[in-house]
Design a protein around this motif. Structure first.
Motif, PDB file in Angstrom:
ATOM      1  N   TYR A 186      10.700  -4.877  -1.398  1.00 49.84           N
ATOM      2  CA  TYR A 186      11.960  -4.115  -1.390  1.00 49.84           C
ATOM      3  C   TYR A 186      12.471  -3.938   0.032  1.00 49.84           C
ATOM      4  N   ARG A 187      13.742  -4.124   0.216  1.00 49.02           N
ATOM      5  CA  ARG A 187      14.344  -3.823   1.519  1.00 49.02           C
ATOM      6  C   ARG A 187      15.700  -3.185   1.328  1.00 49.02           C
ATOM      7  N   ASN A 188      15.960  -2.208   2.170  1.00 54.17           N
ATOM      8  CA  ASN A 188      17.196  -1.446   2.065  1.00 54.17           C
ATOM      9  C   ASN A 188      18.346  -2.245   2.683  1.00 54.17           C
ATOM     10  N   HIS A 200      11.260 -11.508  -4.094  1.00 52.63           N
ATOM     11  CA  HIS A 200       9.850 -11.839  -4.369  1.00 52.63           C
ATOM     12  C   HIS A 200       9.289 -12.720  -3.270  1.00 52.63           C
ATOM     13  N   GLN A 201       8.046 -12.476  -2.931  1.00 48.41           N
ATOM     14  CA  GLN A 201       7.410 -13.247  -1.878  1.00 48.41           C
ATOM     15  C   GLN A 201       6.092 -13.818  -2.351  1.00 48.41           C
ATOM     16  N   VAL A 202       5.680 -14.876  -1.670  1.00 50.07           N
ATOM     17  CA  VAL A 202       4.283 -15.266  -1.726  1.00 50.07           C
ATOM     18  C   VAL A 202       3.819 -15.331  -0.277  1.00 50.07           C
ATOM     19  N   GLU A 203       2.824 -14.551   0.044  1.00 46.66           N
ATOM     20  CA  GLU A 203       2.256 -14.654   1.378  1.00 46.66           C
ATOM     21  C   GLU A 203       0.858 -15.238   1.264  1.00 46.66           C
ATOM     22  N   GLY A 204       0.434 -15.940   2.293  1.00 48.11           N
ATOM     23  CA  GLY A 204      -0.875 -16.582   2.264  1.00 48.11           C
ATOM     24  C   GLY A 204      -1.698 -16.184   3.480  1.00 48.11           C
TER      25      GLY A 204
END
Ligand code: PHE
Length: 333
Positions: A186-188, A200-204
């Protein structure tokens, strides 16, 4: 004998019921004949005879009313539901959401090179979202990610990235670590065709002995080739508080053929993720010895990649739940 006949009578339509009614209860019907014959019955039999014809009359009347009612209901049902004997219509299956399709593809690609999947809470605390990631209070880089705070408690917030999951994972697991963390963040930010207040993210994260920047590059190249087909990537120096050195990853996005459906406009270098070598401070914040281990991390937006792959022009389509949009993904897996 007549009583049994009445009880056994059934009819498929109202006409047949009417014929039956006339036969028994009509002016020239059987019952009237029986009533007329009453006079001629010997006195000692009158009582039984009377009872018998009354019984027959009741049975015939009830039969007629019952059948009429049933047939009228059936006709009404048929009007409502159509032909109830026809074969059922085929069940219409839903489509997987493009975010899920792309997320599953990403998970699949990284699982082939030994990454597992980790998840964490969307409501986070300051430590996991910021402080542990080398973003102490008042660090100017916190402004890179406009944050939704829970008003009554500045320590509680909606995570701005899934790097928070990596912190949790490192706190609970020792290297070797190979994990990807998909999830909603979430970002304002002002909502527009290009950005939303959630995405949506995918971080590795990869941590082990002697992990180098070359390993990072090789992993990214593997990923982009699997994800986009033949792909050229470019790393541009960048800055993230939790990685050093840091880079932005661009893929070359070109039309392979004239009928390439994936992109509606624009070819050239497109930024798809951030990455870098995990800052030693982050490792020690999470209980991993930076003198023994090193690692890399990367993070990408699923929405953005889905938009690229499917030529989706507006990020808001991904959360409006318009079935006309969603139905288009029926043939995609
Ligand atoms: N957390 C960063 C973001 O949300 C992405 C990133 C992850 C960058 C890991 C570098 C390393 O933008």
């Amino acid at each position: 004998a007549h009583i049994e006949e009445v009880a056994a009578f059934t009819a498929d339509d109202l006409q047949a019921v009417e014929a039956f009614r006339i036969q028994y209860l009509g002016k020239k019907g059987l019952l009237n004949d029986f009533f007329a014959a009453f006079k001629t019955v010997p006195n000692e039999e009158k009582k039984a005879y009377g009872q018998a014809i009354n019984e027959l009359k009741t049975a015939a009347t009830e039969k007629v009313n019952g059948l009429k009612e049933a047939l009228t209901d059936k006709a009404a049902d048929a009007g409502k539901y159509g032909d109830l004997t026809r074969p059922a219509e085929s069940v219409s299956l839903g489509a997987r959401h493009p975010i899920s399709i792309v997320k599953n593809q990403i998970i699949d690609i990284f699982s082939r090179i030994g990454f597992n999947v980790s998840e964490g809470p969307e409501i986070e605390d300051d430590w996991h979202n910021f402080t542990a990631l080398n973003l102490p209070e008042y660090h100017p880089a916190r402004d890179m990610q406009d944050t939704f705070f829970i008003q009554t408690d500045p320590d509680i917030l909606l995570r701005t990235h899934t790097s928070s999951v990596q912190v949790r994972y490192m706190e609970n697991n020792q290297p070797p670590i190979r994990t990807i963390s998909p999830g909603r963040v979430y970002r304002n930010e002002a909502i527009s065709a290009r950005s939303h207040c959630f995405f949506h993210q995918v971080e590795g994260l990869y941590i082990d002995k002697d992990v180098s920047f070359a390993d990072l590059k090789q992993t990214l190249q593997f990923f982009t080739t699997e994800m986009f087909g033949k792909s050229e990537i470019r790393l541009r120096p960048s800055y993230f508080p939790f990685t050093e050195p840091s880079a932005e990853v661009d893929v070359y996005w070109g039309l392979e053929t004239e009928t390439d459906y994936r992109i509606t406009k624009g070819t050239g270098w497109l930024e798809i993720m951030g990455c870098g070598m995990v800052d030693p401070n982050v490792l020690s914040n999470c209980g991993i010895d930076p003198n023994e281990y090193s690692g890399f991390a990367f993070g990408m937006g699923i929405d953005r990649i889905a938009m690229l792959l499917y030529g989706i022009p507006d990020i808001r389509l991904l959360s409006e739940n318009d079935v006309r949009f969603l139905e288009q993904f029926k043939s995609a897996l």
